[in-house]
Scaffold this active site. Structure first.
Site: not given
Length: 379
Positions: A91, A192, A333
Site C-alpha cells: 500500500s 483499496n 505496505g
C-alpha cells in the site's frame, strides 16, 4: 471442492487489507543474520523471536544513509537477508498514486471536490454506491464509503489467483456488489477500492497507463531505477530480492512471483528500501508537489481503524505520533510476502523497515511498527 488450507485463505484477506495491525498467524522464527548500526537489536529480535525470516531497516538523515539487515532472505536455503533487494511495496503504492493525482490537480486536469463521475461516469454504481456522490478527495482520503473488493475473496486459496491478475473495472464491480459502508464524507474506513478507482481516473485523464504515468511523473524524475508498477501478466519479482514468504499450516510458501494487478493502484508497486526512502524524502521535502497540493496531502482526518493511537489520514499519507515527540508522515505496505513501513519524522529523517513475510504474527506487526519508530527516533 475448496483446495488449500485456512492459513492461505487468511493470507489473501490480510494481504489485500493493507491495515496496520495484523490478526494473522506466522511460523517458527529463524536465526538472525548480521547487520550493522541501525536499530540492530530490534531487527534481531524480529528474526529470532518475532517469527520473521528476514528484515531490513534503512535510515536517511540528510545525505547520510545507513542500513542494516537481520535474518534470512529465503527460508529454503537460509541465505542472508540481502540489502536493498527488490520488494513488493504493497500500500505504499497509494502514496505514489496520490502524488500523481495531486500533480494532475496542480495542472488543472483534476478537481478534488467534484464527483468522480465527472471523470469516470457510471463506473461506481450499484447497491447504493454512486460515483455522483463521491469526490476525488474522498477517494484519496478513504472517506468515500466504498466497500473493499477483497472481502469478496475471503475464501479463496492464494495459489488459485497467483497468476490470475485482474482488470480494475472488475475489482470495482466486485466491490459494489456490497452496499456502501457509510454515506460519502461521513466516516473513515480504509478502502483499496478507492485507489483502484483513482488509478482508473489517472488513466482516463492522461490517456496513458498508470504504470507509465508513475514512471514519467515520479520514478524517472527522482531516479528511482528499481521502482515500477507491473502490468498484467508480469509476475516475476526481479532479482536481486528476498523471498516473499506467505505462512500457513503446512509451512511457508514462496510468493515472490505473482500477478500483482489484483492490487494494482492500491498496492502493486515493486521498489526497494532506498527508492522508497528517496521518494518520501522528495515528497515530504516539497520536491514533487507544489506547496498547495502538499498541504492538501497533509491535511488529515482521524483514522481510528488504523490501529494506532491518534492516527490520521491525509491524501495518500497517514500520520501518527512518535515516542520521542512529534508526528511522522508515511505509509504502511502489506501484500503477499512483504510488509514495509516507511515515513518521515518531524526533523526530516526518513526510515524504512521491510520484512519478507506477510501475513505476520500480531506481535511481530507491532514490533515492526516499533522498530520503524525507533529508527526515526534514533540518534
Amino acid at each position: 471442492m475448496e483446495k488449500g488450507f485456512p492459513g492461505r485463505r487468511v493470507a489473501l484477506v490480510c494481504a489485500l487489507a493493507g491495515v496496520l495491525v495484523s490478526a494473522c498467524g506466522g511460523t517458527e522464527p529463524e536465526p538472525a543474520g548480521t547487520g550493522g548500526g541501525v536499530v540492530q537489536p530490534e531487527l534481531d529480535k524480529l528474526t529470532t523471536t518475532g517469527g520473521i525470516p528476514g528484515v531490513e531497516a534503512l535510515l536517511r538523515d540528510g545525505d547520510q544513509v545507513r542500513a542494516s539487515t537481520s535474518g534470512v532472505g529465503a527460508l529454503a536455503d537460509k541465505s542472508p537477508m540481502p540489502g536493498n533487494g527488490r520488494i513488493r511495496a504493497g500500500s505504499i503504492t497509494k502514496s505514489f498514486v496520490a502524488t500523481v493525482v495531486l500533480q494532475l490537480v496542480a495542472e488543472g486536469e483534476v478537481e478534488l471536490d467534484v464527483p468522480v463521475d465527472r471523470y469516470l461516469p457510471g463506473v461506481i454504481s450499484g447497491n447504493g454506491n454512486d460515483g455522483a456522490k463521491i469526490t476525488t478527495r474522498q477517494l484519496l482520503q478513504h472517506t468515500s464509503g466504498l466497500p473493499n473488493y477483497f472481502a469478496k475473496l475471503a475464501s479463496v486459496d492464494p495459489e488459485t489467483v497467483r497468476n490470475q491478475g485482474a482488470e480494475p473495472i472488475d475489482l470495482v464491480r466486485m466491490a459494489v456488489q456490497q452496499p456502501p459502508l457509510f454515506a460519502p464524507g461521513t466516516g473513515w474506513t480504509y478502502s483499496n477500492t478507492s485507489y483502484i478507482v483513482l488509478g482508473m481516473l489517472v488513466e482516463e485523464v492522461t490517456g496513458n497507463s498508470l504504470s507509465k504515468e508513475l514512471s514519467f511523473r515520479v520514478a524517472r524524475p527522482l531516479k528511482l531505477d528499481d521502482t515500477y508498477l507491473p502490468e498484467r501478466g508480469d509476475t516475476r519479482l526481479p532479482d536481486p530480492h528476498p523471498v516473499g514468504h506467505v505462512p500457513g499450516k503446512s509451512g511457508t510458501i514462496d510468493f515472490s512471483d505473482f500477478d500483482s494487478t489484483m492490487a494494482w493502484a492500491a498496492g502493486g508497486l515493486v521498489s526497494t528500501t532506498r527508492d522508497v526512502s528517496a521518494f518520501y524524502d522528495a515528497l515530504l521535502g516539497g520536491r514533487i508537489l507544489p506547496p498547495a497540493q502538499l498541504e492538501q496531502m497533509k491535511t488529515a482526518v482521524p483514522a481510528p481503524s488504523l490501529g494506532v493511537d491518534q492516527a490520521g489520514y491525509g491524501l495518500g499519507l497517514f500520520t501518527a505520533p512518535l515516542p520521542c515527540g512529534g508526528q511522522y508522515w508515511g505509509h504502511e505496505g502489506s501484500i503477499f510476502g512483504f510488509m514495509t513501513m516507511a515515513g518521515v519524522g518531524p526533523d526530516g529523517r526518513q526510515a524504512v523497515v521491510s520484512a519478507n513475510m506477510y501475513p505476520v504474527p500480531r506481535a511481530a506487526s507491532a514490533e515492526i511498527m516499533a522498530t520503524f519508530s525507533a529508527a526515526l527516533c534514533s540518534r
